[in-house]
Design a protein around this motif. Structure first.
Motif, short mmCIF file in Angstrom:
data_model
loop_
_atom_site.label_atom_id
_atom_site.label_comp_id
_atom_site.label_asym_id
_atom_site.label_seq_id
_atom_site.Cartn_x
_atom_site.Cartn_y
_atom_site.Cartn_z
N LEU A 184 0.84 -1.21 0.00
CA LEU A 184 0.00 0.00 0.00
C LEU A 184 0.87 1.26 0.00
CD1 LEU A 184 -2.90 -0.89 2.47
CD2 LEU A 184 -3.07 -0.43 0.02
N ASP A 185 1.97 1.21 0.79
CA ASP A 185 2.87 2.36 0.81
C ASP A 185 3.49 2.58 -0.57
OD1 ASP A 185 2.26 2.62 3.46
OD2 ASP A 185 4.08 1.66 4.20
N LEU A 186 3.83 1.47 -1.22
CA LEU A 186 4.41 1.56 -2.56
C LEU A 186 3.38 2.14 -3.54
CD1 LEU A 186 6.61 0.85 -4.67
CD2 LEU A 186 5.61 -1.44 -4.79
N PHE A 187 2.13 1.72 -3.36
CA PHE A 187 1.07 2.26 -4.21
C PHE A 187 0.93 3.78 -4.03
CE2 PHE A 187 -3.53 3.28 -4.76
CZ PHE A 187 -3.53 3.22 -6.14
N GLY A 188 0.96 4.20 -2.76
CA GLY A 188 0.87 5.64 -2.47
C GLY A 188 2.01 6.39 -3.13
N LEU A 189 3.19 5.83 -3.01
CA LEU A 189 4.38 6.48 -3.59
C LEU A 189 4.28 6.55 -5.11
CD1 LEU A 189 7.36 7.45 -2.95
CD2 LEU A 189 8.03 5.13 -3.57
N ALA A 190 3.90 5.43 -5.71
CA ALA A 190 3.82 5.39 -7.18
C ALA A 190 2.75 6.35 -7.68
CB ALA A 190 3.53 3.96 -7.64
N SER A 191 1.59 6.39 -7.00
CA SER A 191 0.50 7.29 -7.43
C SER A 191 0.96 8.74 -7.33
CB SER A 191 -0.74 7.13 -6.55
OG SER A 191 -1.12 5.80 -6.50
N GLU A 192 1.68 9.03 -6.27
CA GLU A 192 2.11 10.42 -6.07
C GLU A 192 3.15 10.83 -7.12
OE1 GLU A 192 5.24 12.22 -3.04
OE2 GLU A 192 3.73 10.97 -2.08
N ARG A 193 4.15 9.97 -7.34
CA ARG A 193 5.24 10.35 -8.25
C ARG A 193 4.83 10.21 -9.72
NH1 ARG A 193 10.18 9.85 -5.38
NH2 ARG A 193 9.68 10.60 -3.30
N ALA A 194 4.00 9.24 -10.02
CA ALA A 194 3.66 9.01 -11.44
C ALA A 194 2.41 9.79 -11.84
CB ALA A 194 3.47 7.53 -11.70
N THR A 195 1.95 10.65 -10.98
CA THR A 195 0.79 11.53 -11.22
C THR A 195 -0.31 10.91 -12.10
OG1 THR A 195 2.04 12.59 -13.00
CG2 THR A 195 1.96 13.76 -10.87
N GLY A 196 -0.94 9.93 -11.52
CA GLY A 196 -2.10 9.33 -12.20
C GLY A 196 -1.76 8.35 -13.30
N ASN A 197 -0.50 8.01 -13.47
CA ASN A 197 -0.14 7.08 -14.55
C ASN A 197 -0.06 5.63 -14.12
OD1 ASN A 197 0.04 8.97 -16.62
ND2 ASN A 197 2.05 9.62 -15.93
N VAL A 198 -0.47 5.32 -12.88
CA VAL A 198 -0.45 3.92 -12.44
C VAL A 198 -1.65 3.21 -13.07
CG1 VAL A 198 -0.45 2.34 -10.48
CG2 VAL A 198 0.59 4.61 -10.25
N THR A 199 -1.37 2.37 -14.03
CA THR A 199 -2.46 1.70 -14.75
C THR A 199 -2.92 0.46 -14.01
OG1 THR A 199 -1.10 2.26 -16.67
CG2 THR A 199 -3.13 1.08 -17.10
#
Ligand SMILES: Cc1cc2nc3c(=O)[nH]c(=O)nc-3n(C[C@H](O)[C@H](O)[C@H](O)COP(=O)(O)OP(=O)(O)OC[C@H]3O[C@@H](n4cnc5c(N)ncnc54)[C@H](O)[C@@H]3O)c2cc1C
Length: 347
Positions: A243-258
């Motif tokens: 979940l922490d990784l998801f939060g990080l990826a969502s924040e840094r990839a600005t909505g690009n987590v498919t």
């Protein structure tokens, strides 16, 4: 296992003949052996029986079948690609099977309105290919894409691996064509995003699994095809770390987590034990794994994101074609223990 005990419902010979006449002998399956693929779910967890499998070739034929079924109180089970995992498409009480897989026309692909009109029996794979032919993406993606159909996807309101970014089946449908139980055809094949007129009837039928009507076609929303895609397989110590990784990826990839899929080690072990030619994806085992996909319109954007957004302290990056490798550095405590393998592709 849910093996049907109920024998095929008795259909008087003349009534059976009336159903058969609608689709023609060639498209009415009564032979037990030929019926088998329609009566058993692929894992063999659900089996049914049926007097006849009807395979209509037009909306008009679907309408005639439902009208006759309604008048004679004959039970019908609609079926698409028969990939449903809970057996809703199997005639477990001896119903007639109404297979939609001959309604398989892509009626229109419109790159201007970013829509595509598909008949119910078009497979998800074919729909995605038709969108790609005009450089668009139909964003629903299920592992069963080669067999499951647009009608089945909408009737089950299917999720899929890209639901995180693009939503579930309901979000992809702009319009719908349905045959109602009495045989009337509801044509709501709307292509407008900005349709604010009255009730939104299509949402009643999406997710209804054929209980309110049979979907025969739908207008589906398309989006621009992503230009670059990065995929990483990451080992994490716990669901919380994921979940922490998801939060990080969502924040840094600005909505690009498919996509973001969590897996247990047990699942990997089962694949390693039973899958031919499989190998452990990471050098060391981890209790949990995440399969993450980032996508972007920028051809080079994602490599920069993944380098600045370390998925692990030392992630080995393997572009799909070149086989070159690089290393990422880590800043985030949340993903300290994560190990990943990533691939990228540009379109
Ligand atoms: C390997 C694999 C992976 C899968 N992954 C996912 C996933 O990620 N997410 C997910 O949600 N599901 C998943 N599924 C389940 C399944 O693929 C989906 O539910 C799919 O949407 C079913 O489509 P289908 O055409 O096979 O429908 P069917 O299995 O034929 O039918 C499913 C239900 O819809 C009804 N129905 C079918 N067509 C119509 C129609 N035209 N009008 C009215 N009712 C109709 C049937 O009566 C039944 O109740 C997976 C299945 C497999 C085998």
């Amino acid at each position: 296992m849910n093996i049907a005990e109920t024998p095929a419902k008795f259909l008087a010979t003349d009534l059976l003949a009336r159903f058969v006449a609608i689709v023609g002998n060639k498209n009415a399956v009564t032979d037990r052996e030929a019926q088998a693929p329609f009566l058993t779910e692929p894992r063999d967890m659900f089996r049914g029986t049926s007097a006849v499998v009807l395979r209509p070739g037009s909306v008009g034929e679907v309408a005639e079948i439902l009208k006759l079924a309604n008048e004679t109180a004959t039970a019908i089970v609609p079926q698409g690609g028969n990939t449903g995992l809970v057996g809703g498409q199997i005639p477990q009480h001896g119903e007639i099977v109404l297979s939609l897989n001959r309604l398989d026309r892509v009626r229109e692909v419109d790159a201007v309105s970013n829509t595509m009109t598909c008949e119910a029996g078009v497979t998800l794979l074919r729909a995605r290919e038709a969108a790609a032919e005009v450089d668009r993406l139909y964003p629903q993606l299920l592992p069963s894409e080669g067999s499951c159909t647009i009608g089945g996807n909408l009737s089950t309101n299917a999720g899929g691996t890209a639901a995180l970014a693009y939503g579930i089946a309901r979000s992809h449908a702009l319009g719908i064509e349905v045959v109602l139980p009495d045989g009337r055809v509801l044509n709501a094949l709307n292509k407008l995003k900005k349709d604010n007129t009255g009730y939104d009837l299509k949402d009643l039928f999406i997710g209804a699994e054929g209980t309110l009507g049979v979907i025969t076609a739908a207008v589906l929303r398309l989006i621009p095809r992503p230009r670059s895609v990065e995929t990483a397989f990451v080992g994490v110590p716990s669901p919380q770390a994921a979940l922490d990784l998801f939060g990080l990826a969502s924040e840094r990839a600005t909505g690009n987590v498919t996509s973001f899929e969590l897996m247990l080690r047990l699942g990997i072990e089962l694949v390693l034990r039973h899958g031919a030619g499989c190998r452990d994806p990471l050098p060391q085992p981890h209790p949990w794994y995440v399969l993450i996909e980032l996508s972007s319109q920028a051809r080079s954007g994602l490599r920069a994101v993944s380098s600045k957004t370390p998925l692990s302290r030392r992630a080995s990056i393997r572009p799909r074609r070149s086989g070159a490798s690089a290393k990422c550095s880590a800043k985030c405590n949340a993903t300290k223990a994560a190990r990943s393998s990533t691939t990228s592709r540009c379109r």
